[in-house]
Design an enzyme around this catalytic site. Structure first.
Site, PDB file in Angstrom:
ATOM      1  N   LYS A   1       6.772  -8.384  -1.991  1.00 47.35           N
ATOM      2  CA  LYS A   1       7.933  -7.520  -1.734  1.00 47.35           C
ATOM      3  C   LYS A   1       9.130  -8.406  -1.384  1.00 47.35           C
ATOM      4  O   LYS A   1       9.678  -9.043  -2.280  1.00 47.35           O
ATOM      5  CB  LYS A   1       7.546  -6.460  -0.717  1.00 47.35           C
ATOM      6  CG  LYS A   1       6.617  -5.484  -1.434  1.00 47.35           C
ATOM      7  CD  LYS A   1       5.969  -4.417  -0.668  1.00 47.35           C
ATOM      8  CE  LYS A   1       5.140  -3.594  -1.651  1.00 47.35           C
ATOM      9  NZ  LYS A   1       3.978  -2.950  -1.070  1.00 47.35           N
TER      10      LYS A   1
ATOM     11  N   HIS B   1       6.079  -4.013   4.181  1.00 46.48           N
ATOM     12  CA  HIS B   1       7.522  -3.754   4.125  1.00 46.48           C
ATOM     13  C   HIS B   1       8.277  -4.301   5.335  1.00 46.48           C
ATOM     14  O   HIS B   1       9.480  -4.091   5.459  1.00 46.48           O
ATOM     15  CB  HIS B   1       7.790  -2.255   3.974  1.00 46.48           C
ATOM     16  CG  HIS B   1       7.273  -1.705   2.683  1.00 46.48           C
ATOM     17  ND1 HIS B   1       7.992  -1.742   1.514  1.00 46.48           N
ATOM     18  CD2 HIS B   1       6.078  -1.136   2.374  1.00 46.48           C
ATOM     19  CE1 HIS B   1       7.267  -1.208   0.538  1.00 46.48           C
ATOM     20  NE2 HIS B   1       6.106  -0.835   1.035  1.00 46.48           N
TER      21      HIS B   1
ATOM     22  N   SER C   1       5.566   3.009   3.979  1.00 52.60           N
ATOM     23  CA  SER C   1       6.191   2.675   2.703  1.00 52.60           C
ATOM     24  C   SER C   1       6.918   3.839   2.043  1.00 52.60           C
ATOM     25  O   SER C   1       7.860   3.626   1.290  1.00 52.60           O
ATOM     26  CB  SER C   1       5.142   2.107   1.746  1.00 52.60           C
ATOM     27  OG  SER C   1       4.059   3.000   1.611  1.00 52.60           O
TER      28      SER C   1
HETATM   29  C1  LIG Z   1       2.646  -2.671  -1.635  1.00 58.21           C
HETATM   30  C2  LIG Z   1       1.773  -2.442  -0.485  1.00 58.21           C
HETATM   31  C3  LIG Z   1       0.493  -2.999  -0.416  1.00 58.21           C
HETATM   32  C4  LIG Z   1      -0.125  -3.740  -1.576  1.00 58.21           C
HETATM   33  O1  LIG Z   1       0.462  -4.970  -1.766  1.00 58.21           O
HETATM   34  P1  LIG Z   1       0.407  -5.670  -3.226  1.00 58.21           P
HETATM   35  O2  LIG Z   1       0.681  -7.085  -2.900  1.00 58.21           O
HETATM   36  O3  LIG Z   1       1.462  -5.017  -4.035  1.00 58.21           O
HETATM   37  O4  LIG Z   1      -0.965  -5.449  -3.766  1.00 58.21           O
HETATM   38  C5  LIG Z   1      -0.224  -2.816   0.741  1.00 58.21           C
HETATM   39  N1  LIG Z   1       0.268  -2.103   1.767  1.00 58.21           N
HETATM   40  C6  LIG Z   1       1.482  -1.517   1.720  1.00 58.21           C
HETATM   41  C7  LIG Z   1       1.973  -0.742   2.897  1.00 58.21           C
HETATM   42  C8  LIG Z   1       2.265  -1.658   0.592  1.00 58.21           C
HETATM   43  O5  LIG Z   1       3.457  -1.058   0.537  1.00 58.21           O
END
Ligand SMILES: *Cc1c(COP(=O)(O)O)cnc(C)c1O
Length: 404
Positions: A242, A211, A183
Site C-alpha cells: 500500500k 493502511h 480498510s
Molecule cells: C490489503 C490488505 C491486506 C492484504 O494485503 P496484501 O499485501 O494486498 O495481500 C490485509 N489486511 C488489510 C486490512 C488490507 O487492507
C-alpha cells in the site's frame, strides 16, 4: 447438451448477476499515480492504496531494476530452501528498526502474512476475538487456524470485554485481532483499550497495519506509533503493497515470535520467497518514508482539505443521494449513499466526469458508500474538482428521479 458436473458454475454466476454482485476487472493504464488512463480517458485516481505516491517513484524502480540485475527475477525457492537472499534480511531489519521491534519476517503478500500468522498462533483449543469489520484475510486466517472464532461489534470495547468475561476461561490461548485502520471505513481501532483488556484477560493482540503503515505516526510507522503503543506487547502485521508501493507483507514483534513464525507459518515456509525486485523496492520505500516526512505532511494536508470540502458539501447541498461522511482518522474517506444502485450509478457518473472512486456495496460492507483514498501527490485543485463533480452527479441523479 448433456449435463456435466460443472453446470452449477453457470447457475452460480447467474445468481451473482441477479443479485448485482457480479464484478469484473477494468484496466487502468499508465504509471501508478494520481492521474491514470481508463479506456483511453484520463481519470484522477481516488481508488488507490498508494498513499504516498511511491509506486511510481523512479527510486523504487531503480532499486527493483538493480535487484533484478544482481539476483534475477525470481527468488527460485522457499526461504528455508534456496529462496533466501541477504536482501530479505536487510528488509526485515529495516522494518524492525522502523517499528521499534526486535525482529520482522516478510511474507509474499499481506494476505499470506495474515493466514500464516493466525494459523501458527492459535488452534482448536483457543479463542479468537475479531472485530466484525476485519479484513477478509484475517477472517480466512481465523477460520484456517481451527480456533473458536467470535466477532465483537465494530470497535466496541464493551462487547469485547463481555465476551472475554464470558469465554476467556474456557480457552487455552486467546488472540484479539483487529485492523488498525479499517480498510472500508477509514476509522481507527481503540488500540489502547484493547491492549488494556488483553492485559487483564491474558490475551495476545494482533493488529493489521495495512493502511496505517507509512501514513500514521511521527515517523510514519503506523497507528501503533500514533496511538503511543510501541512499547506494549503486540503482534504487528502490515503490507508492503500500500503506502510502500511494492508487494509483500510482514509481521514484526519480539524476536522469539518471529523465530517461531519462521518455523510454524505454513504460508511462509511453503511458498516462494518474495521476489528480489519487490524486496528491493520495499526497502527503498522505507528509506524514503523515513527521510521524507514532507510526503506525509502533504498527504495529511490533502486529507484535511478533502474532508472539510466533503463535510461542507453534505451540509450545504443536502442530497438524498449522499447521506453522510463516515468518521475517519485516515486518508480513507467514505460518503454513504442510500443503496447499492445509487452508489453504483454515482461511481459510474464520476468516472465519466474523470474521477475514479470506488463504489463499495454490501456484502463487502454493511452500507453502500463511495470510498475515496487521498494521495500525497494529489494537487489541491484535483481535490476541489472531485468535490464539484460529486455535487454535480448527486444533483443530476436526483433530478432524473429514477434509478435503474
Ligand atoms: C490489503 C490488505 C491486506 C492484504 O494485503 P496484501 O499485501 O494486498 O495481500 C490485509 N489486511 C488489510 C486490512 C488490507 O487492507
Amino acid at each position: 447438451m448433456a449435463s456435466t458436473a460443472y453446470d452449477w458454475i453457470h447457475q452460480s454466476l447467474n445468481t451473482i448477476h441477479k443479485a448485482h454482485w457480479y464484478r469484473a476487472v477494468e484496466s487502468l493504464d499508465g504509471k501508478a499515480g494520481p492521474v491514470m488512463t481508463c479506456q483511453g480517458q484520463p481519470v484522477v485516481n481516488f481508488a488507490s492504496n498508494d498513499y504516498l505516491g511511491l509506486a511510481g517513484d523512479p527510486r523504487l524502480a531503480a532499486a527493483a531494476i538493480a535487484a533484478i540485475q544482481t539476483y534475477g527475477t525470481g527468488s527460485t525457492g522457499s526461504r528455508l530452501l534456496s529462496g533466501h537472499r541477504d536482501l530479505h534480511r536487510q528488509l526485515e531489519a529495516a522494518i524492525a528498526n522502523w517499528k521499534g521491534t526486535e525482529d520482522a519476517i516478510v511474507f509474499s503478500s499481506g494476505y499470506l502474512a495474515n493466514i500464516g500468522t493466525l494459523s501458527a498462533l492459535v488452534g482448536s483449543r483457543d479463542l479468537i476475538l475479531a472485530d466484525q469489520y476485519n479484513h477478509s484475510s484475517l477472517i480466512s486466517g481465523a477460520k484456517l487456524s481451527g480456533a473458536k472464532v467470535q466477532t465483537y461489534q465494530h470497535c466496541s470495547i464493551q462487547d469485547l470485554q463481555q465476551q472475554l468475561a464470558a469465554g476467556r476461561s474456557q480457552a487455552r490461548r486467546c488472540l484479539i485481532v483487529t485492523d488498525s485502520v479499517f480498510s472500508m471505513d477509514g476509522d481507527l481501532c481503540p488500540l489502547v483499550e484493547i491492549l488494556d483488556l488483553a492485559d487483564a484477560y491474558d490475551c495476545m493482540v494482533m493488529v493489521d497495519e495495512a493502511h496505517g503503515t507509512g501514513v500514521l505516526g511521527q515517523t510514519g510507522s503506523g497507528a501503533v506509533e500514533a496511538l503511543g503503543c510501541r512499547h506494549r506487547p503486540l503482534i504487528q502485521m502490515g503490507t508492503l503493497s500500500k503506502a510502500l508501493g511494492s508487494l509483500g507483507g510482514y509481521v514484526t514483534g519480539p524476536a522469539h515470535l518471529i523465530d517461531y513464525l519462521r518455523n510454524r507459518a505454513p504460508s511462509w515456509i511453503y511458498t516462494t520467497g518474495l521476489s528480489p525486485a519487490d524486496t528491493a523496492a520495499a526497502l527503498a520505500a522505507i528509506h524514503i518514508v523515513q527521510t521524507e516526512p514532507q510526503r506525509r505532511d502533504r498527504l495529511w494536508q490533502n486529507v484535511q482539505q478533502l474532508r472539510q470540502a466533503l463535510q461542507l458539501l453534505i451540509a450545504a447541498s443536502p442530497s438524498p443521494r449522499l447521506t453522510s461522511l463516515l468518521p475517519s482518522d485516515s486518508p480513507i474517506l467514505c460518503v454513504e449513499a442510500p443503496d447499492a444502485a445509487t452508489v453504483t450509478q454515482l461511481g459510474q457518473r464520476l468516472k465519466v466526469a474523470g474521477f475514479l472512486v470506488s463504489a463499495v456495496r454490501p456484502p463487502t460492507v454493511s452500507t453502500s458508500r463511495l470510498r475515496m483514498t487521498v494521495m500525497a501527490t494529489h494537487e489541491p485543485l484535483q481535490l476541489r474538482q472531485l468535490v464539484k463533480a460529486l455535487q454535480t452527479v448527486a444533483i443530476a441523479s436526483s433530478a432524473t428521479g429514477h434509478l435503474p
